[in-house]
Design a protein around this motif. Structure first.
Motif, PDB file in Angstrom:
ATOM      1  N   ARG A   9       0.836  -1.215   0.000  1.00  0.00           N
ATOM      2  CA  ARG A   9       0.000   0.000   0.000  1.00  0.00           C
ATOM      3  C   ARG A   9       0.861   1.251   0.000  1.00  0.00           C
ATOM      4  NH1 ARG A   9      -3.650  -0.848   5.161  1.00  0.00           N
ATOM      5  NH2 ARG A   9      -1.664  -1.723   5.838  1.00  0.00           N
ATOM      6  N   TRP A  10       2.035   1.171   0.674  1.00  0.00           N
ATOM      7  CA  TRP A  10       2.916   2.342   0.669  1.00  0.00           C
ATOM      8  C   TRP A  10       3.431   2.592  -0.748  1.00  0.00           C
ATOM      9  CZ3 TRP A  10       7.943   3.075  -0.941  1.00  0.00           C
ATOM     10  CH2 TRP A  10       8.446   4.378  -0.734  1.00  0.00           C
ATOM     11  N   VAL A  11       3.806   1.523  -1.432  1.00  0.00           N
ATOM     12  CA  VAL A  11       4.363   1.679  -2.783  1.00  0.00           C
ATOM     13  C   VAL A  11       3.319   2.332  -3.692  1.00  0.00           C
ATOM     14  CG1 VAL A  11       5.434   0.509  -4.742  1.00  0.00           C
ATOM     15  CG2 VAL A  11       5.813  -0.355  -2.421  1.00  0.00           C
ATOM     16  N   GLU A  12       2.089   1.840  -3.620  1.00  0.00           N
ATOM     17  CA  GLU A  12       1.033   2.404  -4.483  1.00  0.00           C
ATOM     18  C   GLU A  12       0.805   3.873  -4.158  1.00  0.00           C
ATOM     19  OE1 GLU A  12      -0.030   0.837  -7.102  1.00  0.00           O
ATOM     20  OE2 GLU A  12       1.320  -0.753  -6.417  1.00  0.00           O
ATOM     21  N   ALA A  13       0.750   4.199  -2.864  1.00  0.00           N
ATOM     22  CA  ALA A  13       0.521   5.587  -2.459  1.00  0.00           C
ATOM     23  C   ALA A  13       1.692   6.474  -2.876  1.00  0.00           C
ATOM     24  CB  ALA A  13       0.309   5.655  -0.947  1.00  0.00           C
ATOM     25  N   ALA A  14       2.897   5.959  -2.748  1.00  0.00           N
ATOM     26  CA  ALA A  14       4.081   6.747  -3.112  1.00  0.00           C
ATOM     27  C   ALA A  14       4.119   7.010  -4.623  1.00  0.00           C
ATOM     28  CB  ALA A  14       5.349   6.014  -2.667  1.00  0.00           C
ATOM     29  N   LEU A  15       3.774   6.000  -5.405  1.00  0.00           N
ATOM     30  CA  LEU A  15       3.812   6.168  -6.862  1.00  0.00           C
ATOM     31  C   LEU A  15       2.763   7.177  -7.337  1.00  0.00           C
ATOM     32  CD1 LEU A  15       4.371   2.471  -8.025  1.00  0.00           C
ATOM     33  CD2 LEU A  15       6.054   4.318  -7.867  1.00  0.00           C
ATOM     34  N   ALA A  16       1.721   7.362  -6.534  1.00  0.00           N
ATOM     35  CA  ALA A  16       0.672   8.331  -6.889  1.00  0.00           C
ATOM     36  C   ALA A  16       1.077   9.758  -6.524  1.00  0.00           C
ATOM     37  CB  ALA A  16      -0.631   7.956  -6.183  1.00  0.00           C
ATOM     38  N   GLU A  17       2.177   9.899  -5.787  1.00  0.00           N
ATOM     39  CA  GLU A  17       2.626  11.239  -5.366  1.00  0.00           C
ATOM     40  C   GLU A  17       4.121  11.409  -5.612  1.00  0.00           C
ATOM     41  OE1 GLU A  17       1.169  13.189  -1.836  1.00  0.00           O
ATOM     42  OE2 GLU A  17      -0.121  11.458  -1.408  1.00  0.00           O
ATOM     43  N   LEU A  18       4.521  11.141  -6.831  1.00  0.00           N
ATOM     44  CA  LEU A  18       5.955  11.151  -7.131  1.00  0.00           C
ATOM     45  C   LEU A  18       6.643  12.492  -6.863  1.00  0.00           C
ATOM     46  CD1 LEU A  18       6.307   8.860 -10.276  1.00  0.00           C
ATOM     47  CD2 LEU A  18       7.104   8.427  -7.934  1.00  0.00           C
ATOM     48  N   PRO A  19       6.011  13.651  -7.189  1.00  0.00           N
ATOM     49  CA  PRO A  19       6.723  14.909  -6.901  1.00  0.00           C
ATOM     50  C   PRO A  19       7.046  15.069  -5.411  1.00  0.00           C
ATOM     51  CG  PRO A  19       4.943  15.300  -8.470  1.00  0.00           C
ATOM     52  CD  PRO A  19       4.774  13.888  -7.971  1.00  0.00           C
ATOM     53  N   VAL A  20       6.106  14.729  -4.546  1.00  0.00           N
ATOM     54  CA  VAL A  20       6.349  14.835  -3.099  1.00  0.00           C
ATOM     55  C   VAL A  20       7.420  13.836  -2.681  1.00  0.00           C
ATOM     56  CG1 VAL A  20       5.334  14.458  -0.811  1.00  0.00           C
ATOM     57  CG2 VAL A  20       4.041  15.685  -2.558  1.00  0.00           C
ATOM     58  N   LEU A  21       7.327  12.620  -3.215  1.00  0.00           N
ATOM     59  CA  LEU A  21       8.299  11.590  -2.848  1.00  0.00           C
ATOM     60  C   LEU A  21       9.717  12.012  -3.226  1.00  0.00           C
ATOM     61  CD1 LEU A  21       8.356   8.616  -1.706  1.00  0.00           C
ATOM     62  CD2 LEU A  21       8.668   7.926  -4.080  1.00  0.00           C
ATOM     63  N   LEU A  22       9.847  12.619  -4.416  1.00  0.00           N
ATOM     64  CA  LEU A  22      11.186  12.992  -4.878  1.00  0.00           C
ATOM     65  C   LEU A  22      11.746  14.170  -4.073  1.00  0.00           C
ATOM     66  CD1 LEU A  22      13.056  11.799  -7.041  1.00  0.00           C
ATOM     67  CD2 LEU A  22      12.330  13.625  -8.580  1.00  0.00           C
ATOM     68  N   VAL A  23      10.879  15.110  -3.714  1.00  0.00           N
ATOM     69  CA  VAL A  23      11.336  16.219  -2.864  1.00  0.00           C
ATOM     70  C   VAL A  23      11.773  15.675  -1.503  1.00  0.00           C
ATOM     71  CG1 VAL A  23      10.557  18.256  -1.580  1.00  0.00           C
ATOM     72  CG2 VAL A  23      10.000  18.032  -4.012  1.00  0.00           C
ATOM     73  N   ASP A  24      10.974  14.788  -0.930  1.00  0.00           N
ATOM     74  CA  ASP A  24      11.340  14.216   0.371  1.00  0.00           C
ATOM     75  C   ASP A  24      12.640  13.421   0.253  1.00  0.00           C
ATOM     76  OD1 ASP A  24      10.736  13.644   3.178  1.00  0.00           O
ATOM     77  OD2 ASP A  24      10.548  11.586   2.484  1.00  0.00           O
ATOM     78  N   HIS A  25      12.803  12.730  -0.861  1.00  0.00           N
ATOM     79  CA  HIS A  25      14.028  11.967  -1.097  1.00  0.00           C
ATOM     80  C   HIS A  25      15.247  12.895  -1.063  1.00  0.00           C
ATOM     81  CE1 HIS A  25      16.231   8.942  -3.970  1.00  0.00           C
ATOM     82  NE2 HIS A  25      16.964   9.286  -2.932  1.00  0.00           N
ATOM     83  N   ALA A  26      15.117  14.052  -1.712  1.00  0.00           N
ATOM     84  CA  ALA A  26      16.239  15.012  -1.701  1.00  0.00           C
ATOM     85  C   ALA A  26      16.571  15.422  -0.263  1.00  0.00           C
ATOM     86  CB  ALA A  26      15.892  16.233  -2.552  1.00  0.00           C
ATOM     87  N   HIS A  27      15.548  15.746   0.511  1.00  0.00           N
ATOM     88  CA  HIS A  27      15.785  16.122   1.912  1.00  0.00           C
ATOM     89  C   HIS A  27      16.456  14.974   2.673  1.00  0.00           C
ATOM     90  CE1 HIS A  27      13.837  20.040   1.941  1.00  0.00           C
ATOM     91  NE2 HIS A  27      12.747  19.545   1.383  1.00  0.00           N
ATOM     92  N   CYS A  28      16.025  13.733   2.403  1.00  0.00           N
ATOM     93  CA  CYS A  28      16.598  12.570   3.104  1.00  0.00           C
ATOM     94  C   CYS A  28      18.092  12.429   2.806  1.00  0.00           C
ATOM     95  CB  CYS A  28      15.899  11.270   2.681  1.00  0.00           C
ATOM     96  SG  CYS A  28      14.254  11.076   3.349  1.00  0.00           S
ATOM     97  N   GLU A  29      18.466  12.629   1.545  1.00  0.00           N
ATOM     98  CA  GLU A  29      19.877  12.484   1.176  1.00  0.00           C
ATOM     99  C   GLU A  29      20.724  13.551   1.896  1.00  0.00           C
ATOM    100  OE1 GLU A  29      20.922   9.950  -0.273  1.00  0.00           O
ATOM    101  OE2 GLU A  29      19.467   9.209  -1.716  1.00  0.00           O
ATOM    102  N   ARG A  30      20.205  14.775   1.931  1.00  0.00           N
ATOM    103  CA  ARG A  30      20.947  15.841   2.631  1.00  0.00           C
ATOM    104  C   ARG A  30      21.036  15.549   4.126  1.00  0.00           C
ATOM    105  NH1 ARG A  30      17.406  19.232   3.027  1.00  0.00           N
ATOM    106  NH2 ARG A  30      17.277  18.929   5.268  1.00  0.00           N
ATOM    107  N   ARG A  31      19.937  15.078   4.697  1.00  0.00           N
ATOM    108  CA  ARG A  31      19.951  14.768   6.132  1.00  0.00           C
ATOM    109  C   ARG A  31      20.926  13.633   6.443  1.00  0.00           C
ATOM    110  NH1 ARG A  31      14.221  16.107   6.400  1.00  0.00           N
ATOM    111  NH2 ARG A  31      13.691  14.025   5.724  1.00  0.00           N
ATOM    112  N   ALA A  32      21.037  12.673   5.534  1.00  0.00           N
ATOM    113  CA  ALA A  32      21.961  11.546   5.759  1.00  0.00           C
ATOM    114  C   ALA A  32      23.400  12.060   5.834  1.00  0.00           C
ATOM    115  CB  ALA A  32      21.807  10.506   4.650  1.00  0.00           C
ATOM    116  N   ALA A  33      23.731  13.032   4.965  1.00  0.00           N
ATOM    117  CA  ALA A  33      25.075  13.622   5.015  1.00  0.00           C
ATOM    118  C   ALA A  33      25.271  14.374   6.324  1.00  0.00           C
ATOM    119  CB  ALA A  33      25.269  14.561   3.813  1.00  0.00           C
ATOM    120  N   GLN A  34      24.256  15.127   6.724  1.00  0.00           N
ATOM    121  CA  GLN A  34      24.367  15.903   7.973  1.00  0.00           C
ATOM    122  C   GLN A  34      24.536  14.979   9.181  1.00  0.00           C
ATOM    123  OE1 GLN A  34      20.633  18.045   7.252  1.00  0.00           O
ATOM    124  NE2 GLN A  34      21.741  19.979   7.310  1.00  0.00           N
TER     125      GLN A  34
END
Ligand SMILES: [Fe+2]
Ligand SMILES: [Fe+2]
Length: 202
Positions: A9-34
């Motif tokens: 269900r998460w995969v289906e919901a995520a695929l329906a909101e790709l712009p939000v998922l990709l923005v959050d992904h960018a934040h996650c990568e930066r946070r991982a470095a921090q």
């Protein structure tokens, strides 16, 4: 120990909101470095930590730039997002600081450090698992390639943090990792969260 598999269900919901998922992904990568650099700053006397986490942070920043470029390619704006508190809730479950293991610098390494390394290991392993899920289901060749390119590094980062946890603990961290993994599964599947790389879909 294996992570609880991602709910479809998460995969289906995520695929329906790709712009939000990709923005959050960018934040996650930066946070991982921090996060990696925060650990390197906190334990400068830990010989292998600074080198290895500095390299990890550089990799995360390359991932960050790659995701930012993908957003730019699509004309999807990079915007602030309310975080899922996934990492915060995991770090909140870490044990308090305790007496350091014999031979370790006083006041630095102990149960809390073991737990923080284990939490980082779980977060990295979860990112790997989610990239695999997304890659298998997504009908978008560029994003499938992106997830495919990143997932090996996230698995390796998970292994590195697990290695560091074991180094501090000087013993088997498996049972503690299992406890934290059970907590991680609950945090990941909290009801009513917006879609994020580590939240939503329930
Ligand atoms: Fe990354
Ligand atoms: Fe990573």
């Amino acid at each position: 120990m294996t992570l609880r598999p991602t709910d479809p269900r998460w995969v289906e919901a995520a695929l329906a909101e790709l712009p939000v998922l990709l923005v959050d992904h960018a934040h996650c990568e930066r946070r991982a470095a921090q996060t990696a650099l925060r650990h390197a700053a906190r334990w400068p006397e830990w010989p292998r930590l600074a080198q290895r986490l500095s390299r990890l942070a550089r990799e995360e920043l390359v991932h960050y730039e790659r995701v930012l470029a993908e957003l730019g390619h699509r004309g999807w704006p990079m915007i602030p997002l309310v975080a899922a508190q996934y990492g915060t809730l995991l770090f909140d479950a870490c044990r308090p600081a305790s007496a350091p293991a014999s031979g370790a610098p006083a006041g630095t390494l102990g149960d809390r450090t073991v737990d923080e390394m284990l939490v980082c290991s779980l977060i990295e392993a979860r990112s790997h698992e989610r990239f695999v899920c997304l890659k298998e289901r997504i009908d978008d060749a560029r994003l499938a390639d992106l997830y495919d390119d990143l997932l090996e590094a996230e698995a390796r980062h998970g292994d590195l943090y697990l290695e560091l946890a074991t180094e501090v603990a000087r013993g088997d961290v498996g049972p503690r990792r299992d406890e934290l993994a059970a907590h991680e599964a609950k945090v990941l599947t909290r009801i009513g969260q917006p879609i994020r790389m580590h939240a939503g879909g329930h």
